[in-house]
Design an enzyme around this catalytic site. Structure first.
Site, short mmCIF file in Angstrom:
data_model
loop_
_atom_site.label_atom_id
_atom_site.label_comp_id
_atom_site.label_asym_id
_atom_site.label_seq_id
_atom_site.Cartn_x
_atom_site.Cartn_y
_atom_site.Cartn_z
N LYS A 74 -0.64 23.38 -48.87
CA LYS A 74 -0.57 23.92 -50.27
C LYS A 74 -1.78 25.02 -50.30
O LYS A 74 -2.98 24.52 -50.08
CB LYS A 74 -0.68 23.05 -51.23
CG LYS A 74 -0.52 23.62 -52.72
CD LYS A 74 -0.57 22.61 -53.76
CE LYS A 74 -0.56 23.01 -55.17
NZ LYS A 74 -0.55 22.02 -56.19
N LYS A 80 3.84 25.32 -49.30
CA LYS A 80 3.73 25.87 -50.54
C LYS A 80 2.86 26.98 -50.67
O LYS A 80 1.48 26.62 -50.25
CB LYS A 80 3.51 24.94 -51.67
CG LYS A 80 3.43 25.55 -52.94
CD LYS A 80 3.39 24.45 -54.24
CE LYS A 80 3.14 25.01 -55.42
NZ LYS A 80 2.82 23.99 -56.60
#
Length: 328
Positions: A198, A251
């Site tokens: 992330k 992400k």
């Protein structure tokens, strides 16, 4: 020189008609590939469109089932809830209490749709007064103290009926702590979908409008990853696999397709790509101005994520694409 004496390959033969192109197509989008994110807000009779995300709404509990019914009827079988609350505190108590907004929504939806998979985003940022993903000491997130609260959150979500726990906080050791807590509580069969990779991205702005989770000071760069780094992603994914992750997420997706491919080559578990809010908002804005063909662009964009190696796509476009796939 005679044309027939020149040797070259005729690749266009496999592009000569729609039927041939369909026959040899290497990657396909299916409605089963999607997880649809949804925002649940406190109050009654509320359906607020998120200003920066046209077509995405915050739903109060009394209107939620109508929306879930539409999602279900489109063939989407996986959703993720995010809670929007007014009562926040320093430790994000609303994330792990049994009557928290996401826990209540999960129980209600599972009762109505037992076969609908509910993926629980396991984080504290939507519930903390400071907007960070853990406990704050000296203006920084205390990694190890935050782990205890994240484990409590995961157990409360599993108790409410969540099918998959998806920790998104990026604390070191979060998968190991959550796996141990779930196992100790008897939830040994609940898988973990780790937000392993992330990045501290600028593509999250519209989500923070939707979930009211903007940090009140500083940023998240001490725990989310530097977008310039590639090898770090492999270290993060590898350690989460060792700690017990059953899925690995990257992400954002669109600007990190190289990372999706790297992770796909590294791990032997399902890979998830999160097509995040900023990616969604840019497409919607361009479509509203008539600058693009939204349907064709979205299909191309999501297909690129599958081509890069994603097995699953978490996307706000899930409803739109499910409708388009029904048309074909």
């Amino acid at each position: 020189m005679e044309k027939n004496t020149i040797a070259f390959k005729r690749h266009r033969r496999l592009r000569s008609s729609s039927s041939i192109r369909s026959l040899v197509r290497e990657n396909h989008l299916r409605v089963e590939d999607f997880i649809y994110p949804m925002f649940v807000i406190e109050g009654e009779n509320i359906k607020n469109e998120v200003t920066s995300m046209p077509g995405v709404y915050q739903f109060s509990m009394d209107l939620l089932l109508d929306e879930v019914t539409e999602v279900y009827n489109l063939g989407i079988r996986s959703i993720m809830f995010f809670g929007v609350v007014t009562a926040k505190d320093e430790i994000g108590t609303g994330a792990f209490i049994d009557d928290g907004i996401v826990q209540v929504a999960t129980r209600m939806v599972k009762e109505a749709f037992p076969d609908l998979l509910i993926v629980a985003d396991t984080c504290l940022c939507e519930y903390t007064s400071h907007g960070h993903c853990g406990v704050i000491h000296d203006h920084d997130v205390d990694n190890d103290e935050s782990l205890e609260l994240l484990a409590k959150t995961a157990v409360s979500q599993a108790k409410a009926g969540a099918d998959i726990i998806a920790p998104s906080n990026m604390m070191d050791g979060f998968v190991a702590y959550i796996r141990a807590a779930l196992d100790e509580a008897g939830y040994t069969n609940i898988p973990i979908m780790s937000y392993a990779v992330k990045y501290a991205s600028s593509f999250y702005g519209p989500f923070r409008d939707a979930a009211d989770s903007t940090p009140q000071f500083g940023d998240r760069k001490t725990y989310q990853m530097d977008p310039a780094n590639r090898l770090e992603a492999l270290r993060e994914a590898e350690s989460d696999i060792e700690e017990g992750a059953d899925f690995i997420m990257v992400k954002p997706a669109l600007s990190f397709l190289d990372i999706v491919r790297d992770v796909r080559n590294l791990v032997d578990v399902p890979v998830v790509a999160y097509n995040v809010s900023g990616e969604y908002a840019m497409v919607k804005a361009a479509a509203q101005n008539g600058w693009i063909d939204e349907k064709q662009l979205v299909i191309e964009m999501l297909t690129s994520m599958k081509r890069a190696g994603a097995d699953i796509i978490l996307t706000y476009f899930a409803k739109d694409v499910a409708k388009w796939l029904k048309e074909n």
